[in-house]
Design a protein around this motif. Structure first.
Motif, short mmCIF file in Angstrom:
data_model
loop_
_atom_site.label_atom_id
_atom_site.label_comp_id
_atom_site.label_asym_id
_atom_site.label_seq_id
_atom_site.Cartn_x
_atom_site.Cartn_y
_atom_site.Cartn_z
N ASP A 142 -9.35 5.96 -9.66
CA ASP A 142 -8.41 4.99 -9.66
C ASP A 142 -7.37 4.60 -10.02
N ALA A 143 -7.00 4.49 -8.67
CA ALA A 143 -5.43 4.29 -8.16
C ALA A 143 -5.30 3.00 -7.34
N SER A 144 -3.97 3.16 -7.10
CA SER A 144 -3.74 1.92 -5.68
C SER A 144 -3.06 2.00 -5.24
N PHE A 145 -2.29 1.78 -3.92
CA PHE A 145 -1.44 1.88 -3.16
C PHE A 145 -1.08 0.53 -2.68
N PHE A 146 0.57 -0.01 -3.07
CA PHE A 146 1.02 -0.60 -2.84
C PHE A 146 2.14 -0.43 -1.34
N VAL A 147 1.50 -1.15 0.22
CA VAL A 147 1.89 -0.47 1.66
C VAL A 147 1.81 -1.78 2.44
N ASN A 148 2.57 -2.56 3.38
CA ASN A 148 2.41 -3.59 3.93
C ASN A 148 2.36 -4.89 3.31
N ASN A 149 3.15 -4.88 2.42
CA ASN A 149 2.68 -5.84 1.60
C ASN A 149 1.38 -6.33 0.83
N SER A 150 0.71 -5.46 0.72
CA SER A 150 -0.67 -5.16 0.19
C SER A 150 -1.13 -4.19 -0.74
N ALA B 233 2.83 5.16 5.46
CA ALA B 233 3.88 4.66 5.11
C ALA B 233 4.78 5.00 5.98
N MET B 234 5.61 3.53 6.92
CA MET B 234 6.36 4.12 7.88
C MET B 234 7.95 3.74 6.99
N PRO B 235 9.05 4.73 7.55
CA PRO B 235 10.32 4.54 7.24
C PRO B 235 10.28 3.00 6.74
N ASN B 236 11.50 3.23 5.47
CA ASN B 236 11.95 1.77 4.76
C ASN B 236 11.29 1.08 4.76
N ASP B 237 9.83 0.82 4.51
CA ASP B 237 8.67 0.70 4.43
C ASP B 237 9.00 0.75 2.68
N ILE B 238 8.66 -0.56 2.17
CA ILE B 238 8.83 -0.91 0.44
C ILE B 238 7.09 -0.44 -0.26
N HIS B 239 6.87 1.52 -0.78
CA HIS B 239 5.48 1.50 -0.87
C HIS B 239 5.55 2.08 -2.18
N VAL B 240 3.69 2.60 -3.04
CA VAL B 240 4.17 2.63 -4.21
C VAL B 240 2.41 3.06 -5.03
N CYS B 241 2.47 4.26 -5.07
CA CYS B 241 1.09 4.42 -6.31
C CYS B 241 1.29 4.17 -7.44
N GLN C 6 -9.73 -2.29 5.43
CA GLN C 6 -10.28 -2.34 4.20
C GLN C 6 -9.49 -3.49 3.32
N PRO C 7 -10.31 -3.84 2.59
CA PRO C 7 -9.63 -5.18 1.78
C PRO C 7 -9.08 -4.65 0.58
N ALA C 8 -8.26 -5.26 0.77
CA ALA C 8 -6.74 -5.13 0.04
C ALA C 8 -7.30 -5.86 -1.59
N VAL C 9 -6.62 -5.77 -2.88
CA VAL C 9 -6.91 -5.61 -4.51
C VAL C 9 -6.84 -7.22 -4.29
N PRO C 10 -7.73 -8.38 -4.67
CA PRO C 10 -7.36 -9.62 -4.93
C PRO C 10 -6.24 -9.93 -5.98
N MET C 11 -5.42 -10.52 -5.29
CA MET C 11 -4.12 -10.85 -5.95
C MET C 11 -3.68 -12.42 -6.16
N PRO C 12 -3.24 -13.25 -7.61
CA PRO C 12 -3.58 -14.45 -7.38
C PRO C 12 -2.97 -14.89 -6.24
N ASP C 13 -3.75 -15.93 -5.86
CA ASP C 13 -2.76 -16.81 -4.57
C ASP C 13 -1.47 -16.62 -4.71
N VAL C 14 -1.17 -17.39 -4.84
CA VAL C 14 0.37 -17.81 -5.43
C VAL C 14 1.71 -16.72 -5.36
#
Length: 281
Positions: A56-64, A76-84, A169-177
């Motif tokens: 039950d975790a998610s990972f934000f990387v590559n803008n998704s 995660a590539m160097p200098n890419d924003i990412h967070v668990c 892998q399908p990304a977690v759906p977020m609001p389109d905006v």
């Protein structure tokens, strides 16, 4: 960080590890997303291999934003924003393997040339073996075993990524905006100087934008925008830019504000960071 060197006849070299350093970190701690402070996105100049051994975790990387299962691995590539991101109150456990090497080194091509996606999902038997290898590498480093043993274990871990392609892998759906805003920040962060530009452009309120960022990314719009700018500044400094050049090209209108944010995020000023790069080269 441990340094690994392989000496071979030039015609036999398939992957050069000269100058590659790596460090492993194992974390197991209770996390409550309802009481935790906003977790700023991570930025560092190393390749990160993140191994999730919880649920039950998610990972934000590559803008998704990607959902994580037990045993999933994220690159995660160097200098890419990412967070668990942890979605419920429980004890979360994971490994981070940081690899410090030049961005165009053979190792990056080895890991990313055929595998475009950041999320890797292995069969149960391979998953179990990979987790065992991470625990073994941690023990080898803790016990200060020989560089040869650590390097052999490190290479065995890397070999897993040669044998499998990252599936779509399908990304977690977020609001389109929200996704549109994230794409806008990703492409135009240097030209965005205030969050008002985004709320005005997309006709949404500050309250809604803040709520979305807290809900899906566990950070604020301002911190996320600053992180994108700082990540680009780090890249520019690493490529030889002056502090002033990095400040301007990353989109900071005030150099003193840039220096203060940089020191808060990385624990050193941009000039100290740049000098440290020169010493290590």
């Amino acid at each position: 960080m441990e340094e690994s060197k392989i000496l071979m006849h030039p015609s036999q070299i398939c992957l050069s590890l000269s100058g590659v350093r790596f460090e492993i970190s194992h974390a197991k701690e209770f996390f409550n997303p309802n009481t935790a402070a906003i977790n700023p996105a991570h930025i560092h100049n190393c390749l990160e291999i993140f191994l999730n051994i919880s649920s039950d975790a998610s990972f934000f990387v590559n803008n998704s934003l990607y959902p994580l299962r037990y045993g999933d691995v994220v690159l995660a590539m160097p200098n890419d924003i990412h967070v668990c991101l942890f979605n419920k109150s429980y004890t979360h456990e994971h490994f981070c393997l940081w690899i410090d090497t030049a961005e165009r080194a053979d190792l990056f091509s080895f890991l990313f040339q055929k595998n475009q996606g950041p999320l890797f999902r292995f069969e149960e038997e391979k998953q179990k073996k990979l987790i065992e290898l991470f625990f073994r590498l941690e023990k080898l480093c803790q016990n200060h075993e020989s560089d040869l043993q650590k390097t052999a274990c490190f290479l065995e871990i890397l070999s897993f990524f040669e044998k499998i392609s990252s599936p779509e892998q399908p990304a977690v759906p977020m609001p389109d905006v929200l996704q549109t805003i994230l794409n806008d920040i990703h492409n135009n962060f240097a030209q965005i100087h205030h969050i008002n530009q985004l709320t005005d452009r997309y006709f949404i309120s500050h309250a809604t934008l803040n709520r979305w960022f807290r809900q899906y990314l566990h950070t604020s719009p301002r911190e996320y925008l600053e992180s994108k700018k700082l990540a680009h500044a780090v890249k520019l400094l690493s490529e030889g830019a002056t502090v002033t050049e990095a400040c301007i090209n990353a989109g900071f209108p005030c150099c003193s504000h840039f220096i203060a944010l940089f020191k808060k995020k990385f624990g050193k000023t941009p000039l100290q960071y740049k000098k440290g790069l020169n010493k290590s080269s």
